[in-house]
Design an enzyme around this catalytic site. Structure first.
Site, short mmCIF file in Angstrom:
data_model
loop_
_atom_site.label_atom_id
_atom_site.label_comp_id
_atom_site.label_asym_id
_atom_site.label_seq_id
_atom_site.Cartn_x
_atom_site.Cartn_y
_atom_site.Cartn_z
N SER A 254 -13.77 -26.97 22.07
CA SER A 254 -12.59 -26.77 21.31
C SER A 254 -12.47 -27.30 20.14
O SER A 254 -12.63 -28.41 19.67
CB SER A 254 -11.55 -27.52 22.39
OG SER A 254 -10.26 -27.70 21.55
N HIS B 98 -13.41 -22.15 22.09
CA HIS B 98 -11.84 -22.40 22.32
C HIS B 98 -11.02 -22.88 21.20
O HIS B 98 -11.11 -23.98 20.42
CB HIS B 98 -11.75 -23.55 23.52
CG HIS B 98 -10.48 -23.50 24.23
ND1 HIS B 98 -10.07 -22.77 25.30
CD2 HIS B 98 -9.31 -24.31 23.98
CE1 HIS B 98 -9.03 -22.93 25.76
NE2 HIS B 98 -8.47 -23.92 24.88
N ASP C 198 -7.17 -23.86 20.31
CA ASP C 198 -5.76 -24.28 20.58
C ASP C 198 -4.84 -24.01 19.68
O ASP C 198 -4.62 -24.44 18.72
CB ASP C 198 -5.79 -25.69 21.07
CG ASP C 198 -6.59 -26.14 22.51
OD1 ASP C 198 -6.15 -25.74 23.18
OD2 ASP C 198 -7.57 -26.84 22.40
N MET D 106 -0.65 -24.51 19.21
CA MET D 106 0.39 -25.26 19.60
C MET D 106 1.38 -24.83 18.57
O MET D 106 1.43 -25.19 17.32
CB MET D 106 -0.14 -26.48 19.53
CG MET D 106 -1.08 -26.97 20.59
SD MET D 106 -1.31 -28.85 20.40
CE MET D 106 -3.21 -28.81 21.18
N HIS E 237 -5.97 -20.00 23.24
CA HIS E 237 -5.00 -20.76 24.31
C HIS E 237 -3.81 -20.92 23.81
O HIS E 237 -3.45 -21.80 22.90
CB HIS E 237 -5.90 -22.05 24.72
CG HIS E 237 -4.85 -22.83 25.53
ND1 HIS E 237 -5.20 -24.12 26.00
CD2 HIS E 237 -3.90 -22.46 26.38
CE1 HIS E 237 -4.17 -24.59 26.85
NE2 HIS E 237 -3.35 -23.75 27.04
N MET F 193 -0.41 -22.17 23.56
CA MET F 193 0.57 -23.26 24.15
C MET F 193 1.71 -23.06 23.17
O MET F 193 2.11 -24.19 22.49
CB MET F 193 0.00 -24.61 24.02
CG MET F 193 -1.23 -24.95 24.81
SD MET F 193 -1.99 -26.68 24.72
CE MET F 193 -3.36 -25.86 23.54
N GLY G 62 -1.36 -30.89 24.65
CA GLY G 62 -0.54 -31.22 23.23
C GLY G 62 -1.65 -31.99 22.50
O GLY G 62 -1.59 -31.93 21.13
N PHE G 63 -2.51 -32.90 22.95
CA PHE G 63 -3.28 -33.59 22.28
C PHE G 63 -4.86 -33.87 22.85
O PHE G 63 -5.04 -33.80 23.99
CB PHE G 63 -2.42 -35.25 22.29
CG PHE G 63 -1.51 -35.17 21.44
CD1 PHE G 63 -1.57 -35.39 19.98
CD2 PHE G 63 -0.38 -35.16 21.97
CE1 PHE G 63 -0.10 -35.33 19.42
CE2 PHE G 63 0.93 -35.25 21.54
CZ PHE G 63 0.95 -35.12 20.22
N GLY G 64 -5.56 -34.04 22.16
CA GLY G 64 -7.13 -34.13 22.32
C GLY G 64 -7.49 -35.56 22.85
O GLY G 64 -6.57 -36.32 22.60
N GLY G 65 -8.44 -35.81 23.35
CA GLY G 65 -9.01 -37.12 23.74
C GLY G 65 -8.32 -37.96 25.04
O GLY G 65 -8.44 -39.13 25.28
N ASP H 247 -9.71 -27.44 31.24
CA ASP H 247 -9.36 -28.08 29.92
C ASP H 247 -8.73 -29.38 30.00
O ASP H 247 -7.61 -29.48 30.35
CB ASP H 247 -8.64 -27.22 29.14
CG ASP H 247 -8.22 -27.66 27.64
OD1 ASP H 247 -8.61 -28.51 27.30
OD2 ASP H 247 -7.65 -26.80 26.96
N GLY H 248 -9.66 -30.48 29.58
CA GLY H 248 -8.97 -31.87 29.32
C GLY H 248 -9.75 -32.84 29.74
O GLY H 248 -9.90 -32.94 31.12
N GLY H 249 -10.33 -33.64 28.97
CA GLY H 249 -11.01 -34.89 29.82
C GLY H 249 -12.33 -34.60 30.39
O GLY H 249 -12.70 -35.53 31.02
N SER I 94 -13.56 -33.19 22.58
CA SER I 94 -13.97 -34.75 21.82
C SER I 94 -15.56 -35.00 22.35
O SER I 94 -16.31 -35.32 21.53
CB SER I 94 -13.31 -35.92 22.49
OG SER I 94 -11.97 -35.78 22.23
#
Length: 232
Positions: free
Chosen positions: A22, A46, A48, A50, A79, A81, A155-158, A188-190, A211
């Protein structure tokens, strides 16, 4: 550019997960430098988008996607959002997106949004917020080319992976298999090395990793390590 490759993706042929880094976690001052570092290891990128309304953050838009498209053959997995996605489908298609994914929460008529994406000549994806009951997506799965499960709040990475996402992955995997769908199941995410195996075993085939990839000193190695860990 290898457009034919981008049209013929079959996730049932994947023996390991594909990684879609991403760009939200990339250094935008050196965006294409970072992308080139992982280009040989990844088929997907990817992106993002927003709008500051559906999610409490703003990110890239059409000009960035158009610029990235000029410099890579990677599959651009866009993606959205954003609210009112129907108003922007054609613009994101024209910018060079290959997959366009919208949120079920943002469309008044998801069947229509899917049709708009396909009429624009692109692959149609749908995503869902972690707080939305997963069962609401069942009527749309047969028409999708990709389904994206958010394992963090968008909304936010990490952010850290939400363990409850594993049951949501399993549910969608079962539904896709029941209807014989070849749609990509993406998460998607973590996503990190420690949870990659559980996510893959739950049924996901495409890992969106920001990340973990772009914050690594050796980005290509980070991709390879993530794939290896998924197979443990």
């Amino acid at each position: 550019m290898n457009y034919e490759f981008r049209k013929t993706v079959n996730p049932r042929e994947w023996s390991a997960p594909e990684i879609a880094p991403s760009v939200l976690s990339a250094d935008f001052g050196y965006l294409m430098r970072d992308v080139k570092e992982i280009e040989a290891q990844c088929s997907f990128l990817h992106l993002d988008v927003m709008d500051g309304h559906f999610v409490p953050n703003m990110s890239i838009g059409i000009p960035v996607i158009k610029s990235v498209r000029k410099h890579t053959d990677m599959i651009l997995d866009t993606h959205l959002m954003i609210d009112n996605p129907d108003d922007y489908i054609q613009a994101f298609a024209d910018a060079g997106s290959d997959y366009i994914t919208f949120h079920v929460e943002c469309s008044d008529n998801p069947h229509k949004t899917i049709e708009l994406i396909k009429n624009a000549g692109k692959k149609a994806g749908m995503s869902i917020h972690p707080d939305t009951p997963i069962e609401v997506v069942k009527p749309y799965l047969k028409d999708l080319d990709l389904f994206l499960i958010m394992s963090v709040r968008p909304g936010f990475g990490g952010q850290k992976f939400m363990p409850e996402a594993l049951d949501r992955i399993k549910y969608v995997r079962q539904q896709l298999d029941a209807i014989g769908s070849n749609a990509i199941l993406s998460v998607d995410g973590g996503i990190i090395n420690d949870n990659a195996s559980a996510i893959f075993k739950a049924g996901a085939g495409l890992f969106v990793a920001g990340s973990t990839v772009f914050c690594a000193d050796d980005k290509a190695k980070a991709v390879e390590e993530l794939k290896k860990c998924a197979l443990l």
